[in-house]
Design a protein around this motif. Structure first.
Motif, mmCIF file in Angstrom:
data_model
loop_
_atom_site.group_PDB
_atom_site.id
_atom_site.type_symbol
_atom_site.label_atom_id
_atom_site.label_comp_id
_atom_site.label_asym_id
_atom_site.label_seq_id
_atom_site.Cartn_x
_atom_site.Cartn_y
_atom_site.Cartn_z
ATOM 1 N N UNK A 18 -11.365 -1.202 -16.520
ATOM 2 C CA UNK A 18 -10.459 -1.386 -15.381
ATOM 3 C C UNK A 18 -10.163 -0.090 -14.659
ATOM 4 N N UNK A 19 -9.515 -0.225 -13.533
ATOM 5 C CA UNK A 19 -8.841 0.920 -12.920
ATOM 6 C C UNK A 19 -7.405 0.898 -13.433
ATOM 7 N N UNK A 20 -6.891 2.057 -13.802
ATOM 8 C CA UNK A 20 -5.562 2.158 -14.391
ATOM 9 C C UNK A 20 -4.671 3.003 -13.481
ATOM 10 N N UNK A 21 -3.486 2.495 -13.180
ATOM 11 C CA UNK A 21 -2.549 3.197 -12.304
ATOM 12 C C UNK A 21 -1.167 3.229 -12.931
ATOM 13 N N UNK A 22 -0.396 4.249 -12.570
ATOM 14 C CA UNK A 22 1.008 4.317 -12.942
ATOM 15 C C UNK A 22 1.832 3.919 -11.725
ATOM 16 N N UNK A 23 2.707 2.939 -11.894
ATOM 17 C CA UNK A 23 3.471 2.384 -10.782
ATOM 18 C C UNK A 23 4.963 2.454 -11.089
ATOM 19 N N UNK A 24 5.761 2.644 -10.049
ATOM 20 C CA UNK A 24 7.213 2.683 -10.210
ATOM 21 C C UNK A 24 7.878 2.179 -8.935
ATOM 22 N N UNK A 25 8.776 1.220 -9.080
ATOM 23 C CA UNK A 25 9.419 0.631 -7.913
ATOM 24 C C UNK A 25 10.462 1.561 -7.299
ATOM 25 N N UNK A 26 11.335 2.111 -8.140
ATOM 26 C CA UNK A 26 12.385 3.021 -7.684
ATOM 27 C C UNK A 26 12.450 4.196 -8.652
ATOM 28 N N UNK A 27 13.124 5.287 -8.272
ATOM 29 C CA UNK A 27 13.210 6.433 -9.182
ATOM 30 C C UNK A 27 13.833 6.110 -10.530
ATOM 31 N N UNK A 28 14.644 5.060 -10.610
ATOM 32 C CA UNK A 28 15.302 4.704 -11.870
ATOM 33 C C UNK A 28 14.604 3.559 -12.603
ATOM 34 N N UNK A 29 13.538 3.002 -12.010
ATOM 35 C CA UNK A 29 12.821 1.889 -12.635
ATOM 36 C C UNK A 29 11.900 2.385 -13.744
ATOM 37 N N UNK A 30 11.526 1.507 -14.679
ATOM 38 C CA UNK A 30 10.518 1.867 -15.675
ATOM 39 C C UNK A 30 9.196 2.191 -14.987
ATOM 40 N N UNK A 31 8.395 3.019 -15.617
ATOM 41 C CA UNK A 31 7.048 3.307 -15.125
ATOM 42 C C UNK A 31 6.093 2.286 -15.745
ATOM 43 N N UNK B 180 1.101 11.586 -10.023
ATOM 44 C CA UNK B 180 0.109 10.521 -9.869
ATOM 45 C C UNK B 180 0.748 9.134 -9.829
ATOM 46 N N UNK B 181 2.062 9.061 -9.987
ATOM 47 C CA UNK B 181 2.733 7.762 -9.949
ATOM 48 C C UNK B 181 2.739 7.224 -8.523
ATOM 49 N N UNK B 182 2.312 5.992 -8.362
ATOM 50 C CA UNK B 182 2.323 5.332 -7.062
ATOM 51 C C UNK B 182 3.622 4.544 -6.944
ATOM 52 N N UNK B 183 4.314 4.705 -5.826
ATOM 53 C CA UNK B 183 5.621 4.091 -5.649
ATOM 54 C C UNK B 183 5.713 3.358 -4.315
ATOM 55 N N UNK B 184 6.799 2.610 -4.159
ATOM 56 C CA UNK B 184 7.103 2.023 -2.849
ATOM 57 C C UNK B 184 8.385 2.630 -2.299
ATOM 58 N N UNK B 185 8.729 3.834 -2.781
ATOM 59 C CA UNK B 185 9.872 4.557 -2.233
ATOM 60 C C UNK B 185 9.391 5.937 -1.805
ATOM 61 N N UNK B 186 10.079 6.526 -0.846
ATOM 62 C CA UNK B 186 9.627 7.794 -0.300
ATOM 63 C C UNK B 186 8.510 7.562 0.696
ATOM 64 N N UNK B 187 7.867 8.627 1.112
ATOM 65 C CA UNK B 187 6.830 8.535 2.135
ATOM 66 C C UNK B 187 5.461 8.228 1.556
ATOM 67 N N UNK B 188 5.244 8.591 0.294
ATOM 68 C CA UNK B 188 3.920 8.429 -0.299
ATOM 69 C C UNK B 188 3.815 7.087 -0.988
ATOM 70 N N UNK B 189 2.774 6.360 -0.665
ATOM 71 C CA UNK B 189 2.471 5.152 -1.414
ATOM 72 C C UNK B 189 3.078 3.871 -0.877
ATOM 73 N N UNK B 190 3.861 3.941 0.221
ATOM 74 C CA UNK B 190 4.518 2.727 0.702
ATOM 75 C C UNK B 190 3.486 1.691 1.135
ATOM 76 N N UNK B 191 2.542 2.103 1.937
ATOM 77 C CA UNK B 191 1.539 1.166 2.425
ATOM 78 C C UNK B 191 0.642 0.701 1.296
#
Length: 312
Positions: free
Chosen positions: A201-214, A294-305
């Motif tokens: 697989x492709x493996x990614x680290x994801x986090x919804x918010x700064x306080x969410x689990x990774x 390397x964590x991809x998030x939906x907060x901040x400027x990086x990774x939203x799209x």
């Protein structure tokens, strides 16, 4: 509806390194517009054969099983006769149970599952034969004592009867220790182009918010004989970790996730954590270091799209 009834009682996931052959037999009473007997065979959780009381014909569900039946019609005939025998026996068993439990109306389902597992890393072979009635465990064969285990009081009468049936115990033992493993290894060889293929697989680290689990997310792997976990300083973690179930992708591959709660972890200790993905048959594990960069998030400027769809 078919899948629901066939898998109503038994839900098992293959373990990493292990191959399995499973047979599900489902006999029903009072179910309208549905076969009163259905049999399904699975190799490594992949449907390989099917039979029901309406068609009365064994059907290969994969190209390699269909070819096997065409090349070896005696093998298909053996399955046909076994299904007919089970259909007769299990229908009679439902009638017996309905009388014992004073059940005159309603829907009733009697299931049996016969299965074996082979660990291709250790060579160990295990198996079991078990029965269910109306969605609950009914009887299970104990290979060590050659007796039947009754988890419910309503099954005790049947247990004593089956315990006295030496031929039944011998057939169950032979199936678990001899017949099922032989069949499984034959099928694995015949269907190896699909059953034994491995896709990493492709493996990614994801986090919804700064306080969410990774979340360590792996997608695109095959087969399901996989596991993923977090470890700290080389030791697997069990606390503050939540495992998600393996899910199918539209292309036939699979995905899974495992979450790590970092609420009590200082930023300086992040480097001590890593996510490990293991796939049976693959040469190496996929190890992903816990790194904020390397964590991809939906907060901040990086990774939203990038993650808009993932978190929608």
């Amino acid at each position: 509806m078919k899948d629901f009834i066939v898998l109503l009682l038994f839900c098992h996931v293959a373990s990493p390194g292990k191959h399995s052959l499973k047979y599900f037999f489902t006999t029903s009473s009072g179910v309208k517009n549905f076969p009163d007997y259905v049999a399904v065979g699975l190799v490594d959780e992949v449907p390989a054969g099917y039979y029901d009381s309406i068609s009365k014909t064994v059907e290969g569900k994969q190209d390699w099983t269909q070819k096997m039946f065409e090349d070896d019609p005696q093998h298909m005939e053996w399955y046909t006769q076994r299904c007919l025998l089970h259909q007769y026996d299990d229908k009679a068993q439902i009638d017996i149970l309905k009388q014992q439990l004073n059940q005159t109306e309603g829907v009733h389902i009697f299931q049996r599952m016969s299965s074996c597992e082979w660990d291709d890393e250790t060579g160990e072979v295990n198996g079991f034969v078990q029965y269910g009635y109306d969605g609950e465990d009914f009887l299970a064969f104990d290979l060590k004592t050659l007796t039947w285990i009754a988890p419910k009081q309503q099954a005790v009468i049947t247990k004593h009867k089956w315990d006295r049936d030496r031929a039944l115990s011998e057939r169950s033992t032979y199936f678990i220790t001899q017949q099922c493993p032989q069949f499984m290894k034959r099928y694995l060889d015949l269907g190896k182009s699909s059953l034994l293929r491995t896709e990493l697989p492709s493996v990614s680290l994801l986090q919804k918010t700064p306080s969410s689990p990774v979340s360590c997310h792996a997608t695109g792997f095959y087969p399901t004989r996989a596991m993923m976990f977090w470890r700290k300083d080389g030791e697997e973690l069990y606390e503050d970790v939540e495992h998600e179930e393996i899910l199918p992708n539209h292309d036939g591959s699979f995905q899974m996730s495992v979450d790590l709660n970092l609420s009590s972890v200082t930023p300086e200790d992040w480097r001590r954590y890593e996510c490990v993905f293991y796939l049976s048959g693959a040469k190496n594990d996929i190890v992903t270091k816990l790194d904020k960069a390397v964590i991809r998030t939906n907060w901040g400027k990086t990774g939203i799209l990038t993650l808009l769809c993932f978190f929608c």
